[in-house]
Design an enzyme around this catalytic site. Structure first.
Site, short mmCIF file in Angstrom:
data_model
loop_
_atom_site.label_atom_id
_atom_site.label_comp_id
_atom_site.label_asym_id
_atom_site.label_seq_id
_atom_site.Cartn_x
_atom_site.Cartn_y
_atom_site.Cartn_z
CB CYS A 73 20.69 50.31 90.38
SG CYS A 73 20.70 49.67 92.05
CG ASP A 112 26.56 45.60 83.29
OD1 ASP A 112 26.51 44.41 83.66
OD2 ASP A 112 26.03 46.53 83.92
CE LYS A 146 23.01 41.14 89.18
NZ LYS A 146 21.84 41.80 89.77
CD GLN A 157 19.88 41.43 85.18
OE1 GLN A 157 19.27 40.36 85.05
NE2 GLN A 157 20.02 42.01 86.36
CG HIS A 161 23.03 48.53 87.60
ND1 HIS A 161 23.93 48.83 88.59
CD2 HIS A 161 22.07 47.77 88.18
CE1 HIS A 161 23.52 48.28 89.73
NE2 HIS A 161 22.40 47.63 89.50
N1 PMP Z 1 24.72 45.79 85.99
C1 PMP Z 1 23.48 45.30 85.83
C2 PMP Z 1 22.83 45.40 84.49
C3 PMP Z 1 22.85 44.69 86.91
O1 PMP Z 1 21.62 44.19 86.76
C4 PMP Z 1 23.51 44.62 88.16
C5 PMP Z 1 22.83 44.00 89.36
N2 PMP Z 1 21.55 44.50 89.63
C6 PMP Z 1 24.80 45.14 88.26
C7 PMP Z 1 25.37 45.71 87.16
C8 PMP Z 1 25.57 45.07 89.53
O2 PMP Z 1 25.83 43.76 89.90
P1 PMP Z 1 26.46 43.43 91.32
O3 PMP Z 1 25.59 44.15 92.32
O4 PMP Z 1 26.36 41.95 91.43
O5 PMP Z 1 27.86 43.95 91.33
#
Ligand code: PMP
Length: 418
Positions: free
Chosen positions: A376, A212, A238, A215, A134
């Site tokens: 993203c 990270d 999440k 998920q 991401h």
């Molecule tokens: N890493 C991953 C794998 C994600 O899915 C996300 C959220 N889409 C993020 C990082 C970023 O999370 P946040 O926007 O809550 O900081």
């Protein structure tokens, strides 16, 4: 001393009853009473216990923390620090002192990049990432690399199956790699990475690891002692918690060795006009008034998920995802990308006859909430030569009826765009 009996396993819940504790799922949204919420990978819905934790805090316990000498502030402080302990135990962290509250995964990763990264990296060092990351686990390292002269290297993805080329690790884990940062579960394709094995391997080479967990948190049981990473980052929103709260969890002792990143109130021990000294971790990293109500409600989310049981949640996610995948596979022209077998609770796909944004718009008009685009992960989409994908993501509160309804809508879309 009497032996403590092992905790009785939580029986599988009645999933209809579970679903009924999510008000937005019960009532539907203003625009779509027949809401089909398939976007939990972006943000989950919130159950009653989390909503009432927020409401109760502001109604009955609201005061700033850590500085008041009156009973109300002391109570708010206790609730906030107890929330840290709940989060620590939910993830199997060694101590609450290893948990820094942040606004989420992005902030947690940036904290590591600014604090640990600037203190530990020098020109020529390498940061190993994967091609699945991401932007949150890519851009902070690009910024850090530009500042320190470190270099980014990537574990390649093998194709639209979303599997990473593990054999490449042999060549990539060189002595100049100082950090290996990778996603536990891909938000884009659903790939589940062998995080514990990779952390063990990196650790044996003296490489610091960051997982990270955006998920994985709240979807599969995560025990940091067995995962074995140095840093784990996640977002509360999440995993049934509120927005603007998440945490960085570190291996014991790591935070104490790191310099502060944001300066301000709460994080200091003593301040003079020209210099200051810092509090110990984790408070050193929590400058300013923290997200108090959000942390308390995140702890409520942890207790709520534990009351269902992470094993049941993971199994439910997997059953729903398998049903969604086979149901979508029957739609003519629809091609599923991502891992063939084990995957996180999402199905990413493209349809020959329609652009992802057109499909998502069509679905949205019928109350089906999907996400379309690059998720993203722009470099990944470019590498796979995809214009983006449509992503249907699930959580334990979804139902088989919803999967059937979503499939009918997408089959209609296929005919409409043909
Ligand atoms: N890493 C991953 C794998 C994600 O899915 C996300 C959220 N889409 C993020 C990082 C970023 O999370 P946040 O926007 O809550 O900081």
């Amino acid at each position: 001393p009497m032996a403590i009996p092992p905790a009785a396993p939580v029986p599988e819940p009645n999933w209809d009853a579970v679903r009924s504790s999510f008000p937005l799922l019960v009532s539907g949204a203003a625009e779509s009473p027949e809401l089909l919420y398939f976007d939990s990978a972006a943000s989950s819905q919130k159950p009653e216990p989390v909503l009432s934790a927020l409401d109760n805090f502001y109604r009955h316990d609201n005061a700033n923390v850590h500085r008041g000498l009156y009973a109300l502030s002391a109570r708010a402080t206790d609730a906030f620090e107890n929330a840290r302990a709940t989060v620590a135990s939910f993830f199997g962290a060694a101590s609450p002192r290893d948990v820094v509250f942040t606004s989420g995964t992005t902030a947690a990763i940036n904290l590591v990049a600014h604090s640990w990264g600037r203190a530990n990296l020098k020109p020529g060092d390498r940061i190993l990432l994967t091609e699945l990351e991401h932007h949150s686990n890519l851009v902070p390292w690009q910024l850090l690399a530009a500042q320190t002269g470190a270099q980014l290297v990537f574990v390649p993805v093998l194709g639209p199956c979303g599997t990473l080329d593990e054999s490449a690790l042999d060549d990539l884990l060189t002595p100049d790699v100082k950090l290996f940062a990778f996603t536990h579960i891909s938000n884009s394709l659903g790939t589940i990475n062998p995080a514990a094995a990779w952390c063990a391997r990196a650790r044996s080479l003296g490489i610091t690891t960051l997982v990270d967990g955006a998920q994985s948190a709240g979807h599969i049981p995560v025990n940091l002692a067995s995962l074995g990473c140095d840093f784990y980052a996640f977002s509360g929103h999440k995993m049934c918690g509120p927005t603007a709260i998440g945490a960085l969890i570190a291996r014991p002792g790591l935070l104490d060795a790191m310099p502060p990143f944001l300066g301000g109130g709460e994080m200091i021990e003593s301040v003079s006009f020209l210099q200051s000294s810092w509090r110990e971790a984790p408070w050193r990293f929590e400058a300013g008034t923290p997200p108090i109500a959000q942390a308390i409600a995140l702890a409520a989310a942890c207790r709520y998920l534990d009351s269902i049981g992470l094993d049941h949640i993971a199994a439910r996610d997997a059953t729903l995802t398998a049903a969604l995948k086979s149901s979508l596979a029957s739609i003519p022209g629809l091609r599923i990308v991502g891992p063939p077998h084990e995957r996180g609770s999402l199905v990413s796909f493209v349809m020959d006859q329609a652009h992802p944004h057109d499909l998502v718009t069509f679905a949205g008009e019928k109350g089906l909430c999907l996400r379309g685009g690059h998720h993203c992960t722009q470099p990944l989409m470019r590498k796979l030569a995809l214009p983006g994908t449509v992503r249907a993501s699930l959580y334990f509160y979804n139902s088989f009826d919803e999967i059937n309804a979503a499939t009918r809508i997408l089959a209609d879309a296929g005919r409409y765009f043909a």
